[in-house]
Design a protein around this motif. Structure first.
Motif, PDB file in Angstrom:
ATOM      1  N   GLY A   1       9.129   5.384   0.626  1.00  7.00           N
ATOM      2  CA  GLY A   1       9.057   6.785   0.998  1.00  7.00           C
ATOM      3  C   GLY A   1       9.370   7.642  -0.217  1.00  7.00           C
ATOM      4  O   GLY A   1       9.758   7.136  -1.265  1.00  7.00           O
ATOM      5  N   ARG A   2       9.149   8.908  -0.075  1.00  7.53           N
ATOM      6  CA  ARG A   2       9.482   9.869  -1.134  1.00  7.53           C
ATOM      7  C   ARG A   2       9.658  11.229  -0.473  1.00  7.53           C
ATOM      8  O   ARG A   2       9.169  11.453   0.638  1.00  7.53           O
ATOM      9  N   PRO A   3      10.331  12.143  -1.154  1.00  8.19           N
ATOM     10  CA  PRO A   3      10.447  13.491  -0.593  1.00  8.19           C
ATOM     11  C   PRO A   3       9.049  14.108  -0.452  1.00  8.19           C
ATOM     12  O   PRO A   3       8.224  13.999  -1.364  1.00  8.19           O
ATOM     13  N   MET A   4       8.794  14.707   0.675  1.00  8.27           N
ATOM     14  CA  MET A   4       7.497  15.333   0.895  1.00  8.27           C
ATOM     15  C   MET A   4       7.430  16.655   0.135  1.00  8.27           C
ATOM     16  O   MET A   4       8.436  17.294  -0.115  1.00  8.27           O
ATOM     17  N   GLY A   5       6.235  17.028  -0.266  1.00  9.32           N
ATOM     18  CA  GLY A   5       6.022  18.299  -0.951  1.00  9.32           C
ATOM     19  C   GLY A   5       6.213  18.228  -2.452  1.00  9.32           C
ATOM     20  O   GLY A   5       6.282  19.273  -3.107  1.00  9.32           O
ATOM     21  N   MET A   6       6.272  17.026  -2.998  1.00  9.44           N
ATOM     22  CA  MET A   6       6.428  16.914  -4.457  1.00  9.44           C
ATOM     23  C   MET A   6       5.148  17.377  -5.147  1.00  9.44           C
ATOM     24  O   MET A   6       4.039  17.113  -4.682  1.00  9.44           O
ATOM     25  N   HIS A   7       5.299  18.038  -6.252  1.00 12.96           N
ATOM     26  CA  HIS A   7       4.168  18.472  -7.060  1.00 12.96           C
ATOM     27  C   HIS A   7       3.500  17.228  -7.665  1.00 12.96           C
ATOM     28  O   HIS A   7       4.194  16.271  -8.027  1.00 12.96           O
ATOM     29  N   PRO A   8       2.173  17.219  -7.786  1.00 10.97           N
ATOM     30  CA  PRO A   8       1.488  16.051  -8.358  1.00 10.97           C
ATOM     31  C   PRO A   8       2.014  15.630  -9.731  1.00 10.97           C
ATOM     32  O   PRO A   8       2.024  14.437 -10.056  1.00 10.97           O
ATOM     33  N   ASP A   9       2.470  16.584 -10.530  1.00  7.02           N
ATOM     34  CA  ASP A   9       3.045  16.224 -11.836  1.00  7.02           C
ATOM     35  C   ASP A   9       4.335  15.413 -11.674  1.00  7.02           C
ATOM     36  O   ASP A   9       4.603  14.503 -12.454  1.00  7.02           O
TER      37      ASP A   9
ATOM     38  N   GLU B   1       0.843  -1.210   0.000  1.00  3.60           N
ATOM     39  CA  GLU B   1       0.000   0.000   0.000  1.00  3.60           C
ATOM     40  C   GLU B   1       0.870   1.249   0.000  1.00  3.60           C
ATOM     41  O   GLU B   1       0.582   2.221  -0.698  1.00  3.60           O
ATOM     42  N   GLY B   2       1.934   1.223   0.805  1.00  4.15           N
ATOM     43  CA  GLY B   2       2.844   2.367   0.871  1.00  4.15           C
ATOM     44  C   GLY B   2       3.576   2.590  -0.433  1.00  4.15           C
ATOM     45  O   GLY B   2       3.718   3.733  -0.881  1.00  4.15           O
ATOM     46  N   ASN B   3       4.041   1.517  -1.054  1.00  6.57           N
ATOM     47  CA  ASN B   3       4.714   1.655  -2.348  1.00  6.57           C
ATOM     48  C   ASN B   3       3.789   2.243  -3.396  1.00  6.57           C
ATOM     49  O   ASN B   3       4.191   3.099  -4.184  1.00  6.57           O
ATOM     50  N   VAL B   4       2.542   1.797  -3.422  1.00  6.66           N
ATOM     51  CA  VAL B   4       1.569   2.334  -4.374  1.00  6.66           C
ATOM     52  C   VAL B   4       1.307   3.810  -4.067  1.00  6.66           C
ATOM     53  O   VAL B   4       1.241   4.648  -4.972  1.00  6.66           O
ATOM     54  N   ALA B   5       1.186   4.131  -2.781  1.00 14.53           N
ATOM     55  CA  ALA B   5       0.892   5.511  -2.373  1.00 14.53           C
ATOM     56  C   ALA B   5       1.989   6.482  -2.797  1.00 14.53           C
ATOM     57  O   ALA B   5       1.699   7.643  -3.124  1.00 14.53           O
ATOM     58  N   ILE B   6       3.223   6.031  -2.820  1.00 17.99           N
ATOM     59  CA  ILE B   6       4.333   6.896  -3.240  1.00 17.99           C
ATOM     60  C   ILE B   6       4.047   7.496  -4.612  1.00 17.99           C
ATOM     61  O   ILE B   6       4.380   8.636  -4.889  1.00 17.99           O
ATOM     62  N   TYR B   7       3.412   6.714  -5.471  1.00 19.62           N
ATOM     63  CA  TYR B   7       3.199   7.107  -6.858  1.00 19.62           C
ATOM     64  C   TYR B   7       1.779   7.597  -7.143  1.00 19.62           C
ATOM     65  O   TYR B   7       1.461   7.890  -8.285  1.00 19.62           O
TER      66      TYR B   7
ATOM     67  N   VAL C   1       5.004  13.445  -9.124  1.00 14.29           N
ATOM     68  CA  VAL C   1       4.574  12.119  -8.668  1.00 14.29           C
ATOM     69  C   VAL C   1       4.080  11.303  -9.864  1.00 14.29           C
ATOM     70  O   VAL C   1       4.414  10.124 -10.017  1.00 14.29           O
ATOM     71  N   ALA C   2       3.309  11.942 -10.742  1.00 18.27           N
ATOM     72  CA  ALA C   2       2.817  11.254 -11.939  1.00 18.27           C
ATOM     73  C   ALA C   2       3.965  10.817 -12.844  1.00 18.27           C
ATOM     74  O   ALA C   2       3.926   9.721 -13.418  1.00 18.27           O
ATOM     75  N   ASP C   3       5.003  11.642 -12.958  1.00 18.64           N
ATOM     76  CA  ASP C   3       6.170  11.266 -13.753  1.00 18.64           C
ATOM     77  C   ASP C   3       6.852  10.025 -13.169  1.00 18.64           C
ATOM     78  O   ASP C   3       7.270   9.131 -13.909  1.00 18.64           O
ATOM     79  N   LEU C   4       6.969   9.985 -11.850  1.00 20.30           N
ATOM     80  CA  LEU C   4       7.550   8.809 -11.196  1.00 20.30           C
ATOM     81  C   LEU C   4       6.713   7.565 -11.481  1.00 20.30           C
ATOM     82  O   LEU C   4       7.249   6.486 -11.741  1.00 20.30           O
TER      83      LEU C   4
END
Length: 186
Positions: free
Chosen positions: A57-65, A20-26, A67-70
């Motif tokens: 985990g991922r850096p907090m505050g990433m722009h949704p775009d 669930e966490g891995n999916v949430a990252i993206y 996250v979508a690129d990841l």
């Protein structure tokens, strides 16, 4: 239920939260990622001087775009739980080893990790994490300490729960079969 069956349930529950966490990252907000990291941490127990943290985990505050690129470059899979082995620790307590796959579609059928759990204050907790040591030829599979306490397993397990054989690499399957056949209790 036997103690080893409880350990299988414990490890599967952890792998569910981890996925669930891995999916949430993206796909999810920072708040959801933080909540899932906190939930996953309830499965871990760090010893003094031995850090432990979830593998996502991922850096907090990433722009949704961003996250979508990841998300476009990843092909996630829930880690497979291949086997759980039960050992007797030096203090007579139970120690469990969970042999898992990687968390990508390309590694879902091969060993990717080894988690160790023990009872801490009456509850199972992950106390160590290992990764395959690719510098050493398999079989047997050699493991490299990743985080948590360093574990030296006794020679043979007292029980195993073979769940699914790894099929990605012949050496992993041979290692799995050897461990499965090393005890008579299933």
């Amino acid at each position: 239920m036997t103690p080893i069956d409880d350990a299988v349930t414990f490890f599967n529950s952890y792998l569910d939260v981890e996925h669930e966490g891995n999916v949430a990252i993206y796909s999810a907000s920072d708040e959801v990622v933080k909540e899932l990291r906190a939930r996953s941490m309830t499965f871990w127990q760090a010893s003094p001087g031995a850090t432990l943290s979830p593998s996502f985990g991922r850096p907090m505050g990433m722009h949704p775009d961003q996250v979508a690129d990841l998300a476009r470059s990843v092909n996630l899979a829930r880690r497979t739980l291949f086997m759980v082995a039960e050992y007797r620790g030096p203090d007579g307590g139970r120690l469990y080893a969970a042999f898992t796959s990687g968390d990508r579609a390309s590694t879902a059928q091969s060993y990717g990790g080894l988690l160790h759990a023990a009872e801490v204050a009456g509850e199972l907790k992950i106390i160590a994490s290992y990764k395959e040591d690719f510098d050493k030829a398999s079989p047997p599979v050699h493991w490299r300490h990743s985080q948590g306490v360093e574990i030296t397993l006794p020679a043979a397990p007292v029980a195993v729960r073979p769940l699914e054989a790894p099929s990605g690499q012949a050496a992993h399957q041979e290692d799995w079969e050897g461990l499965r056949d090393s005890v008579t209790e299933y």
